[in-house]
Design a protein around this motif. Structure first.
Motif, PDB file in Angstrom:
ATOM      1  N   TYR A 216      -2.933   7.000   0.750  1.00  0.00           N
ATOM      2  CA  TYR A 216      -3.560   6.388   1.954  1.00  0.00           C
ATOM      3  C   TYR A 216      -3.548   7.189   3.204  1.00  0.00           C
ATOM      4  CZ  TYR A 216       1.614   5.684   2.083  1.00  0.00           C
ATOM      5  OH  TYR A 216       2.852   5.903   2.107  1.00  0.00           O
ATOM      6  N   ILE A 217      -4.241   7.041   4.161  1.00  0.00           N
ATOM      7  CA  ILE A 217      -4.054   7.951   5.413  1.00  0.00           C
ATOM      8  C   ILE A 217      -4.719   7.149   6.368  1.00  0.00           C
ATOM      9  CG2 ILE A 217      -6.397   8.905   5.278  1.00  0.00           C
ATOM     10  CD1 ILE A 217      -4.742  11.480   6.025  1.00  0.00           C
ATOM     11  N   ASP A 218      -4.401   7.294   7.855  1.00  0.00           N
ATOM     12  CA  ASP A 218      -5.269   6.747   8.723  1.00  0.00           C
ATOM     13  C   ASP A 218      -5.990   7.662   9.524  1.00  0.00           C
ATOM     14  OD1 ASP A 218      -6.148   5.429  11.127  1.00  0.00           O
ATOM     15  OD2 ASP A 218      -4.054   4.563  11.585  1.00  0.00           O
ATOM     16  N   PHE A 219      -7.252   7.756   9.279  1.00  0.00           N
ATOM     17  CA  PHE A 219      -7.964   9.006   9.962  1.00  0.00           C
ATOM     18  C   PHE A 219      -7.998   8.839  11.454  1.00  0.00           C
ATOM     19  CE2 PHE A 219      -9.865   9.240   5.554  1.00  0.00           C
ATOM     20  CZ  PHE A 219      -9.470  10.445   5.371  1.00  0.00           C
ATOM     21  N   GLU A 220      -8.049   7.626  12.001  1.00  0.00           N
ATOM     22  CA  GLU A 220      -8.281   7.530  13.273  1.00  0.00           C
ATOM     23  C   GLU A 220      -6.933   7.680  14.482  1.00  0.00           C
ATOM     24  OE1 GLU A 220      -9.894   3.640  14.103  1.00  0.00           O
ATOM     25  OE2 GLU A 220     -11.725   4.151  13.002  1.00  0.00           O
ATOM     26  N   ASN A 221      -5.776   7.730  13.639  1.00  0.00           N
ATOM     27  CA  ASN A 221      -4.533   8.004  14.077  1.00  0.00           C
ATOM     28  C   ASN A 221      -3.659   9.156  13.556  1.00  0.00           C
ATOM     29  OD1 ASN A 221      -2.047   7.933  15.564  1.00  0.00           O
ATOM     30  ND2 ASN A 221      -1.483   5.858  14.810  1.00  0.00           N
ATOM     31  N   LYS A 222      -3.583  10.465  14.127  1.00  0.00           N
ATOM     32  CA  LYS A 222      -2.896  11.297  13.479  1.00  0.00           C
ATOM     33  C   LYS A 222      -1.381  11.110  13.284  1.00  0.00           C
ATOM     34  CE  LYS A 222      -6.424  14.919  14.604  1.00  0.00           C
ATOM     35  NZ  LYS A 222      -6.590  16.531  15.381  1.00  0.00           N
ATOM     36  N   GLY A 223      -0.956  10.193  14.044  1.00  0.00           N
ATOM     37  CA  GLY A 223       0.387   9.993  14.142  1.00  0.00           C
ATOM     38  C   GLY A 223       0.784   8.632  13.015  1.00  0.00           C
ATOM     39  N   GLY A 224      -0.080   8.281  12.628  1.00  0.00           N
ATOM     40  CA  GLY A 224      -0.020   7.052  11.754  1.00  0.00           C
ATOM     41  C   GLY A 224       0.455   7.473  10.257  1.00  0.00           C
ATOM     42  N   ARG A 225       0.980   6.463   9.471  1.00  0.00           N
ATOM     43  CA  ARG A 225       1.274   6.926   8.018  1.00  0.00           C
ATOM     44  C   ARG A 225       0.180   7.481   7.375  1.00  0.00           C
ATOM     45  NH1 ARG A 225       5.322   2.318   5.936  1.00  0.00           N
ATOM     46  NH2 ARG A 225       5.572   3.964   4.578  1.00  0.00           N
ATOM     47  N   ASP A 226       0.694   8.323   6.561  1.00  0.00           N
ATOM     48  CA  ASP A 226      -0.050   8.866   5.368  1.00  0.00           C
ATOM     49  C   ASP A 226       1.005   9.164   4.320  1.00  0.00           C
ATOM     50  OD1 ASP A 226       0.487  11.605   5.130  1.00  0.00           O
ATOM     51  OD2 ASP A 226      -0.238  11.835   7.224  1.00  0.00           O
ATOM     52  N   ALA A 227       0.181   9.021   2.997  1.00  0.00           N
ATOM     53  CA  ALA A 227       0.932   9.102   1.836  1.00  0.00           C
ATOM     54  C   ALA A 227       1.797  10.621   1.762  1.00  0.00           C
ATOM     55  CB  ALA A 227       0.103   9.116   0.593  1.00  0.00           C
ATOM     56  N   GLY A 228       1.178  11.461   2.127  1.00  0.00           N
ATOM     57  CA  GLY A 228       1.906  12.874   2.290  1.00  0.00           C
ATOM     58  C   GLY A 228       3.039  13.090   3.277  1.00  0.00           C
ATOM     59  N   LYS A 229       3.096  12.562   4.397  1.00  0.00           N
ATOM     60  CA  LYS A 229       4.315  12.303   5.110  1.00  0.00           C
ATOM     61  C   LYS A 229       5.349  11.566   4.457  1.00  0.00           C
ATOM     62  CE  LYS A 229       2.406  11.301   8.944  1.00  0.00           C
ATOM     63  NZ  LYS A 229       1.957  11.039  10.223  1.00  0.00           N
TER      64      LYS A 229
ATOM     65  N   THR B  83       0.879  -1.127  -0.092  1.00  0.00           N
ATOM     66  CA  THR B  83      -0.082  -0.066  -0.114  1.00  0.00           C
ATOM     67  C   THR B  83       0.957   1.261   0.046  1.00  0.00           C
ATOM     68  OG1 THR B  83      -1.764  -1.221   1.248  1.00  0.00           O
ATOM     69  CG2 THR B  83      -1.871   1.162   1.288  1.00  0.00           C
ATOM     70  N   TYR B  84       1.992   1.320   0.527  1.00  0.00           N
ATOM     71  CA  TYR B  84       2.797   2.517   0.747  1.00  0.00           C
ATOM     72  C   TYR B  84       3.787   2.614  -0.159  1.00  0.00           C
ATOM     73  CZ  TYR B  84       1.332   1.253   5.242  1.00  0.00           C
ATOM     74  OH  TYR B  84       0.347   1.188   6.644  1.00  0.00           O
ATOM     75  N   VAL B  85       4.194   4.041  -0.112  1.00  0.00           N
ATOM     76  CA  VAL B  85       5.215   4.738  -1.187  1.00  0.00           C
ATOM     77  C   VAL B  85       6.635   3.701  -1.225  1.00  0.00           C
ATOM     78  CG1 VAL B  85       6.752   6.477  -1.449  1.00  0.00           C
ATOM     79  CG2 VAL B  85       4.156   6.861  -0.916  1.00  0.00           C
ATOM     80  N   LYS B  86       7.305   3.680  -2.134  1.00  0.00           N
ATOM     81  CA  LYS B  86       8.448   3.040  -2.121  1.00  0.00           C
ATOM     82  C   LYS B  86       9.270   3.903  -3.162  1.00  0.00           C
ATOM     83  CE  LYS B  86       7.045  -0.536  -5.101  1.00  0.00           C
ATOM     84  NZ  LYS B  86       6.594  -1.977  -5.250  1.00  0.00           N
TER      85      LYS B  86
ATOM     86  N   TYR C 127      18.752   9.760 -10.969  1.00  0.00           N
ATOM     87  CA  TYR C 127      17.298  10.063 -10.753  1.00  0.00           C
ATOM     88  C   TYR C 127      16.564   9.195  -9.772  1.00  0.00           C
ATOM     89  CZ  TYR C 127      18.024  12.743 -15.152  1.00  0.00           C
ATOM     90  OH  TYR C 127      18.704  13.349 -16.279  1.00  0.00           O
ATOM     91  N   GLY C 128      15.766   9.817  -9.134  1.00  0.00           N
ATOM     92  CA  GLY C 128      14.887   9.129  -8.305  1.00  0.00           C
ATOM     93  C   GLY C 128      13.189   8.694  -8.944  1.00  0.00           C
ATOM     94  N   ILE C 129      12.882   7.382  -8.639  1.00  0.00           N
ATOM     95  CA  ILE C 129      11.759   6.944  -8.874  1.00  0.00           C
ATOM     96  C   ILE C 129      10.817   6.775  -7.652  1.00  0.00           C
ATOM     97  CG2 ILE C 129      10.120   5.236 -10.173  1.00  0.00           C
ATOM     98  CD1 ILE C 129      12.408   6.605 -12.004  1.00  0.00           C
ATOM     99  N   ILE C 130       9.637   7.410  -7.664  1.00  0.00           N
ATOM    100  CA  ILE C 130       8.767   7.455  -6.285  1.00  0.00           C
ATOM    101  C   ILE C 130       7.698   6.746  -6.889  1.00  0.00           C
ATOM    102  CG2 ILE C 130       7.530   8.411  -4.529  1.00  0.00           C
ATOM    103  CD1 ILE C 130       9.720  10.578  -4.589  1.00  0.00           C
ATOM    104  N   TYR C 131       7.175   5.512  -6.472  1.00  0.00           N
ATOM    105  CA  TYR C 131       5.808   4.995  -6.643  1.00  0.00           C
ATOM    106  C   TYR C 131       4.826   5.120  -5.604  1.00  0.00           C
ATOM    107  CZ  TYR C 131       2.498   1.252  -7.977  1.00  0.00           C
ATOM    108  OH  TYR C 131       1.410   0.522  -8.029  1.00  0.00           O
ATOM    109  N   LEU C 132       3.752   5.569  -6.005  1.00  0.00           N
ATOM    110  CA  LEU C 132       2.654   5.828  -5.136  1.00  0.00           C
ATOM    111  C   LEU C 132       1.314   5.002  -5.239  1.00  0.00           C
ATOM    112  CD1 LEU C 132       1.581   7.347  -2.541  1.00  0.00           C
ATOM    113  CD2 LEU C 132       0.634   9.086  -4.239  1.00  0.00           C
ATOM    114  N   PRO C 133       1.055   3.832  -4.779  1.00  0.00           N
ATOM    115  CA  PRO C 133       0.104   3.016  -5.112  1.00  0.00           C
ATOM    116  C   PRO C 133      -1.292   3.579  -4.878  1.00  0.00           C
ATOM    117  CG  PRO C 133       1.152   2.209  -3.320  1.00  0.00           C
ATOM    118  CD  PRO C 133       1.941   3.092  -3.674  1.00  0.00           C
ATOM    119  N   LYS C 134      -1.520   4.202  -3.821  1.00  0.00           N
ATOM    120  CA  LYS C 134      -2.815   5.091  -3.350  1.00  0.00           C
ATOM    121  C   LYS C 134      -2.421   5.822  -2.303  1.00  0.00           C
ATOM    122  CE  LYS C 134      -4.859   1.353  -1.741  1.00  0.00           C
ATOM    123  NZ  LYS C 134      -5.883   0.404  -1.141  1.00  0.00           N
TER     124      LYS C 134
END
Length: 720
Positions: free
Chosen positions: A377-390, A354-357, A368-375
């Motif tokens: 994602y965000i954890d609405f219930e945990n502000k400290g959780g992983r999200d795609a922006g961070k 699910t996560y960025v790589k 050069y850098g390749i960043i793949y973003l599959p979706k």
């Protein structure tokens, strides 16, 4: 990280009137859950949907058509007499919905159960007799235009031909395999055709038994969910009802994590097999549970184990999953036949896919850098959780430390996700300004801004998209394109989903629903808003057009939002002021250079030709069931397909590597190592990534280009 914009969460509250509908379950005597669901869903849709459809006879026709097609897509269950009986309700389903009447559903459900039972007898009878592959007959797979069987005899004939087509394909494959073995080893004794024919029938019987086993496991509630969603889809393609289990899976998908043991379960006949262990999960860390183990019993802590052989897969999954810190004990049968009891303490399991790589590649002396973003994602219930922006911000920082000269952000096949993360990610590449406009029904537009002037990445940028880049992916691509901050490359256009959905829990509408006998009512995902580019245009239906269009094997197939029934229309609102990126002088030339390369590239030409061939083949629906004619047709296709084999064999001769932090992780995690190796291998065969890197070359500042040329010349002198 840019977090100073006006925070917008997709789960914004709807108007107070939406929550005025509250049922006191204590007043309901023997509540009919199905009727309650229809009442709730109708109310919530009317109050919450962006533009609810009128529930009338046309609406009824649509529900009828979609529901019958969903029940029996290949027309192998119902007879024409059934359809004649069902069709009497074609214009009555709107009234039944309003009146919470279940007559039509009950009729179709009972009839389907009967026909499925009859069909099991039919296919077993068909597969009990050898097929005559010399008989000259044919079968059409154009199910939309194929009539229903007039009687049981005609239905049996349809089943016979459908199964014969399947077994004929397997039979000819087996013959070819035997011939190849004989060529390699002249002493090999080939199996007789009669033996091969029997093997294909046995295999088909096993497959059909498994398929029907799955359908038989479905409860009445599952079929009622299908009926409900035939109703919900009339409002738009993205409005749907989530049964409780589906809601849980949706939440796990958007957050990228779940609570459990970190194992994927697969049902094989009556057994539950461990098909994969999630890297880093509790089961993987414990090193006792293995892929291929068969789960026989499940116990919660010290409780009595429950036998799960023959149990529905979904029920077994419920027993295996559980809250973090709790214990589950699995009684498993190992490959060697031994029985073991394995204790696992459940934990938070992150679904790595699910996560960025990201990866790094060197080309012409530049990195050069390749960043793949599959979706998104965000954890609405945990502000400290992983999200795609961070996570994207973190990967950019790592790539900057690796001294890359350009970045490719790959959102191909990214179906979207959280709208709030789009503002985060777009804000990493621009100084500040609007990212997207959002409009609710009957309300003024809202503009979502990035207000932080810091730019995480100022260098050359390419965004890769395809026809499956949807929703949040399209917002990101549109914003980058409107600012002329980067170049969009890929399919002619993206998917074309320009709407925002909200997931509404239905349980709060019924007091004490879960504990009162009503049970968990699930949730409704409904369209509440449309979003627009900062230039005012909608991405709905039209998607985002690529600056550089690259030939795509599936370019001519109908798979976008514009090809969906009941899709909402395209429209436009006023643009909002924004300032174009101030370093775009090389854009036009880079785009022109790329278009010329693509036009003259033999591999891209072959992909375009393949796309047209795939499109022509998609119209083929009549197959001969005579083995000689079937082989001739297959040989023609195989010969034509050989021409396109270089597409799969292509290599760009570039070497992709992990960043230093991941190299350390890989040394301790063989599963992650294998996944990254597979990804890097796919990148090394990806002509689209190669062309994206060529564009980054063209976007380089003059000083860097000169340096790279010097390095190239020097390297050639050394070689000589």
């Amino acid at each position: 990280m840019k977090r100073n914009y006006i925070i917008f969460v997709v789960t914004i509250s709807l108007s107070f009137t939406l929550f005025a509908f509250t049922i006191n379950s204590k007043k309901i005597v023997d509540p009919d859950r199905d009727k309650l669901l229809l009442e709730l869903l109708t109310f919530v849709i009317e109050k919450g949907h962006y533009n609810p459809a009128v529930i009338d006879d046309n609406f009824s026709k649509g529900v009828y058509k979609d529901y019958i097609a969903a029940l029996d897509p290949s027309k192998r269950f119902f007879l024409q007499s059934d359809i004649n009986e069902f069709s009497k309700f074609e214009l009555e389903l709107d009234d039944q919905l309003i009146n919470k009447d279940l007559i039509f559903f009950n009729l179709t459900y009972d009839r389907l159960m009967l026909r499925m039972e009859e069909s099991q007898k039919i296919f077993k009878e068909v597969l009990n007799v050898p097929f005559d592959y010399k008989k000259d007959e044919s079968f059409s797979v154009d199910y939309d235009n194929t009539p229903y069987a007039k009687n049981t005899k005609a239905l049996k004939e349809k089943w016979r031909k459908q199964i014969k087509l399947s077994t004929l394909s397997s039979f000819t494959d087996k013959q070819k395999l035997e011939e190849d073995k004989k060529l390699k080893d002249p002493t090999y004794v080939m199996k007789l055709d009669a033996v091969l024919e029997k093997e294909t029938r046995d295999s088909s019987l096993t497959s059909l038994n498994e398929s029907f086993g799955f359908m038989i496991e479905l409860k009445r509630d599952d079929w009622f969910t299908l009926y409900i969603n035939s109703i919900m889809s009339q409002f738009d393609p993205h409005t749907s009802y989530f049964a409780p289990d589906e809601k849980e899976r949706f939440d796990e998908g958007i957050s990228g994590k779940l609570q459990g043991i970190g194992a994927l379960l697969l049902k094989k006949n009556d057994c539950i097999e461990i098909s994969e262990l999630v890297s880093g999960g509790p089961a993987w860390r414990g090193k006792q549970l293995e892929k291929g183990d068969l789960v026989m019993k499940v116990a919660q802590g010290n409780n009595v184990p429950v036998d799960v052989v023959g149990m529905r897969l979904s029920e077994v999954v419920k027993k295996v999953k559980g809250p973090k810190g709790s214990e589950v004990r699995l009684t498993v049968k190992k490959a060697d036949g031994t029985i073991q009891i394995i204790s696992i303490i459940r934990d938070i399991v992150e679904i790595e896919e699910t996560y960025v790589k990201s990866s790094v590649v060197e080309k012409k002396g530049l990195k050069y850098g390749i960043i793949y973003l599959p979706k998104f994602y965000i954890d609405f219930e945990n502000k400290g959780g992983r999200d795609a922006g961070k996570d994207i911000a973190l990967e950019i920082d790592r790539l900057k430390k690796a001294k890359v000269n350009g970045i490719v952000l790959d959102v191909r096949d990214d179906g979207g996700g959280s709208l709030s993360t789009v503002v985060d990610i777009a804000g990493l590449f621009i100084q500040d300004g609007p990212i997207v406009q959002v409009k609710s029904a009957g309300k003024r537009r809202e503009i979502l801004y990035d207000t932080d002037k810091k730019v995480e990445w100022e260098g050359p940028l390419v965004i890769m998209v395809n026809e499956f880049s949807a929703s949040a992916s399209e917002i990101l691509a549109a914003a980058i394109q409107d600012y002329r901050r980067g170049i969009i490359m890929g399919s002619k256009q993206t998917y074309g989903k320009g709407t925002v959905q909200k997931v509404i829990d239905l349980n709060p509408f019924v007091r004490n629903s879960v504990n009162s006998g009503v049970g968990d009512l699930g949730a409704l995902k409904t369209t509440i808003q449309k979003f627009y580019r900062i230039n005012g245009g909608s991405t709905q239906l039209e998607g985002v057009s690529s600056d550089i269009i690259m030939p795509d094997r599936y370019a001519y197939l109908k798979m976008g939002e514009r090809d969906q029934e009941h899709a909402m229309p395209w429209d436009k609102i006023d643009a909002t002021p924004y300032a174009v990126w101030n370093n775009t002088s090389k854009f036009d030339q880079a785009i022109l250079n790329s278009k010329k390369r693509i036009e003259n590239n033999a591999q891209f030409q072959l992909i375009e030709e393949n796309a047209k061939w795939i499109d022509s083949r998609s119209a083929e629906d009549l197959y001969s069931l005579n083995i000689d004619k079937f082989k001739i047709a297959q040989n023609i296709k195989e010969e034509a397909a050989k021409k396109f084999k270089p597409i799969a064999d292509y290599k760009n001769n570039l070497k992709f590597i992990s960043l230093p932090y991941e190299v350390l992780k890989i040394t301790k995690d063989p599963v992650l190592k294998e996944k990254r190796e597979r990804w890097h291998e796919s990148l090394a065969k990806d002509i689209y990534v190669e062309e994206a890197l060529n564009v980054l070359d063209d976007l380089q500042p003059k000083s860097i280009v000169k340096t790279s040329i010097t390095v190239d010349k020097k390297s050639k002198l050394v070689k000589s």
